[in-house]
Design a protein around this motif. Structure first.
Motif, PDB file in Angstrom:
ATOM      1  N   ALA A 129      71.903  -4.148  74.630  1.00 32.23           N
ATOM      2  CA  ALA A 129      72.138  -5.586  74.782  1.00 32.23           C
ATOM      3  C   ALA A 129      70.974  -6.307  75.449  1.00 32.23           C
ATOM      4  N   ASP A 130      70.126  -5.589  76.173  1.00 35.04           N
ATOM      5  CA  ASP A 130      68.961  -6.232  76.786  1.00 35.04           C
ATOM      6  C   ASP A 130      67.710  -6.133  75.914  1.00 35.04           C
ATOM      7  N   GLY A 131      67.898  -5.664  74.672  1.00 34.43           N
ATOM      8  CA  GLY A 131      66.791  -5.637  73.718  1.00 34.43           C
ATOM      9  C   GLY A 131      65.960  -4.376  73.758  1.00 34.43           C
ATOM     10  N   GLU A 132      66.377  -3.391  74.558  1.00 42.24           N
ATOM     11  CA  GLU A 132      65.611  -2.145  74.637  1.00 42.24           C
ATOM     12  C   GLU A 132      65.921  -1.265  73.428  1.00 42.24           C
ATOM     13  N   GLN A 133      64.874  -0.742  72.803  1.00 40.31           N
ATOM     14  CA  GLN A 133      65.053   0.207  71.696  1.00 40.31           C
ATOM     15  C   GLN A 133      65.037   1.618  72.277  1.00 40.31           C
TER      16      GLN A 133
END
Length: 510
Positions: A318-322
């Protein structure tokens, strides 16, 4: 003249037998259609030359693969206006090529026709060439005879020991035992039938024991399988992209508390890193509190390199981390890349002019859940030895796919049952998510705990089953475990023959 007519009628019978045998696989499972293999075994035995033997094998193989793989031509027809010329190659060309493997086996068997081990050699040759076509020229291990039993949880448990090729061996050994009756070898028929009966008893007993001893246990990780069933032509239509994305988002945000949301192969047909797309994905993930595993097209972050694209599975928070990005390692020839492109200047079947780049097979980690994943993208799931992984190393197989290419044909059903076998072989649960096809949660011995059917637009929630406590023999050793069943059959056959000989001697003395 009479001989020529007899040969012609024999070849028609061979073709029909081969075509019937193609219906032993999903979704038909017409098991009696396997017994015409005895006719092929008999024809090779009676053939006047190795040429005739090879021709019989070729004709049988053509019929077998024609009915078993007809659905590939349906995939080509999706883009019929561009690839109309490829239809004959898909419908007839592939069966013609694959039938050469059966022809080669029959050629070898002809030279052993006068041996007392002819029947056994016929079965070994069949399995050897099944194995050979699983890897030569990139491989196509489809229509392996063992998959004819994939409807039965009990009968397929033995693949955890002897592999899918071992199951194929006992099927062809049983099916061709009738050959002894055709050549009037009644004692040999009794021996073969008794041997097959004992082997099947062992297989059934092992299957029942394994199922009873391994009840399904679930982890505390809940997954949501999203199946939008988007038609193949519409899937790559950029004007409908946002509509399709909204459908994925809507199904993903339905009531429930999944830890992982899984989308199918190429669910995102453009890289998710585009700001507008990423914004929608992160909004959905913030609403659900889940991690997204999505199949997509990626450039691996090399936006300035237009020559490399991958079909991928990646995890996004959800925080954009892959969290990881897995690249498909076994690509579909002609579908995802053109073999010998420098010689044959043709475009691949899938949209776009750039061939996909091959990745590296590996495992990936979701540290948040202490979960080690063996990812598989579509076609990769059909290769037993490439999938093979010990459950000391991985916890679950996640297979994303897209069978929308093949409509309501037998292709999606066959693909599902083939993929399911990888769970049993490796003692690992499988999460299978299809754009259209059959999506399911499968436990480590093949039980289907949740399922979405072909053409169903829906999602399903469930917990990931726990893996088996110990590795399977197959996952540790590989395809060579097939030799277990081969030598067991030979041993039982020898023991029964010795026993019958001993009884005959005693009777004569009496």
């Amino acid at each position: 003249m009479f001989y020529s007519l007899t040969m012609l009628s024999n070849r028609y019978a061979t073709l029909i037998s081969g075509m019937l045998s193609g219906f032993i696989f999903a979704p038909y499972f017409l098991l009696p259609a396997i017994f015409p293999l005895s006719l092929l075994c008999f024809q090779i035995y009676q053939a006047l030359s190795w040429r005739h033997a090879a021709i019989y094998g070729f004709i049988f193989g053509f019929g077998h693969f024609l009915t078993g793989l007809y659905w590939i031509s349906i995939g080509v027809s999706v883009y019929i206006e561009e690839f109309w010329w490829a239809m004959p190659f898909a419908l007839f060309g592939l069966p013609l090529v694959l039938s050469c493997f059966i022809a080669a086996g029959c050629y070898i068997c002809w030279f052993m026709r006068n041996s007392k081990y002819y029947h056994f050699v016929f079965c070994v040759c069949w399995i050897f060439f099944e194995w050979l076509r699983s890897w030569i020229f990139t491989g196509l291990p489809w229509n392996l005879l063992g998959y004819a039993l994939s409807f039965s949880e009990i009968l397929i448990q033995i693949t955890s020991i002897v592999s899918i090729y071992g199951l194929s061996f006992i099927i062809i050994y049983s099916a061709t035992s009738l050959h002894h009756l055709l050549v009037k070898q009644r004692p040999d028929f009794v021996i073969a039938l008794t041997t097959a009966g004992l082997i099947w008893s062992i297989i059934i007993a092992y299957g029942v024991f394994r199922l009873h001893s391994n009840p399904t246990k679930f982890s505390n990780i809940q997954v949501r399988l999203v199946q939008p069933s988007i038609p193949q032509l519409a899937k790559w239509d950029l004007e409908q992209f946002w509509q399709h994305l909204d459908l994925h988002l809507s199904l993903s945000q339905a009531p429930g508390n999944p830890d992982l949301i899984i989308w199918s192969e190429a669910s995102l047909v453009v890289p998710y890193t585009y700001p507008a797309i990423k914004y929608k994905l992160l909004e959905m993930l913030n609403n659900t509190g889940a991690i997204l595993l999505a199949g997509g097209i990626t450039d691996n972050g090399k936006q300035n390199d237009a020559t490399q694209i991958y079909t991928a599975l990646y995890a996004l928070t959800a925080d954009g981390e892959q969290l990881f990005e897995y690249h498909k390692s076994h690509l579909v020839p002609f579908g995802e890349y053109m073999p010998l492109k420098h010689i044959i200047p043709l475009k691949k079947l899938t949209p776009g002019f750039i061939d996909y780049t091959e990745g590296t097979a590996n495992i990936v980690n979701l540290d948040k859940f202490n979960l080690v994943i063996r990812p598989l993208i579509c076609y990769e799931s059909i290769f037993p030895n490439e999938v093979r992984v010990s459950n000391n190393i991985a916890d679950v197989i996640i297979n994303v796919t897209n069978d929308a290419w093949y409509g309501k044909s037998s292709g999606p059903h066959q693909h599902f049952y083939i993929s399911r076998m990888r769970a049993i072989e490796n003692g690992l649960p499988m999460i299978r998510v299809a754009n259209n096809g059959i999506s399911a949660i499968i436990d480590p011995i093949g039980r289907i705990t949740k399922k979405l059917d072909l053409n169903q637009i829906d999602f399903v929630d469930g917990f990931i089953p726990e893996k088996l406590a110990t590795p399977t023999l197959y996952s540790l050793v590989g395809d060579s475990t097939t030799l277990v069943i081969v030598f067991l059959v030979l041993l039982i056959q020898f023991m029964i023959k010795s026993l019958l000989s001993y009884r005959t001697v005693r009777y004569c003395k009496a």
